[in-house]
Design an enzyme around this catalytic site. Sequence first.
Site: not given
Length: 276
Positions: A16, A65, A101, A129
């Site tokens: 990321s 999450k 997501d 999650g």
Amino acid sequence: MQRFAVLGHPINHSFSPVMHMASFRSIGFDGDYVRLDVPPEMLGDALNALADEGFTGVNLTIPHKMLALPMMDTLTPEAERLGAVNTVRFAEGRMEGHNTDGPGFLAAAKATLGLAPAGRTCAVIGCGGAGRAIAITLAHAGAKRLGLLDIDRAHAESLAKELRAQGFDAAAIDRAALREADFLAQCSPSGLAVFPEPAARADELRAGQALYDIVIPPGSPETPTMREAAKAGARAANGVRMLVEQGALSFTFWTGLEADRAAMLRAVEEGLAAHE
């Protein structure tokens, strides 16, 4: 400068920061993005500390999450519907939880496999999650039937019951039923450095299936589950494109700006190649 982070445990595998920083440079955005290893019991303290330090927002990955959900002051409709948070925005002393997501997954599956779930029998491996978010997304996107597989069958049973209550055809399945699916979403941590085993073996899959594995393995563009899918004659893709799509949507949620998806994709692919 606006500051961002991704929080997970483990987190060393995350691309990321590389991805977002490439987009920041491309569009001329003054920002910084880091990764932070945060054990689950420290998540609340970490979020509060980052808010106090003036961070604009964070992404959350395994195992945070679902843990983050009750920690939020407000939730977007998407986070509420999916029951998980992967994006947090800090504003005016409050934390707003969001989830990118689901739409990120759909965009990635279409881009890499040419696949839309409408009218298809689908299976989700891993109901944490991300798996929960993707299962709910597949159901709402028109999946004909949805099979749910989790190492803890109770998780799969609970999610299946929730989806059936909303009128969807969903059931917890055993491994043998994976062969019945047209499209599989691999959402467990299988394939990460600490979980190197495949989520499904070749003899549990079949030719003609399509598998999207949301994992981005360290050191290789091919996950263990993808290799098993190839042995079975199934098409497969890794989680790179989903990472890009959900990350770009997170950036827009934080800032109102459009990310450079092409720059993000190049950065992740180059990072993976450098680790081979």
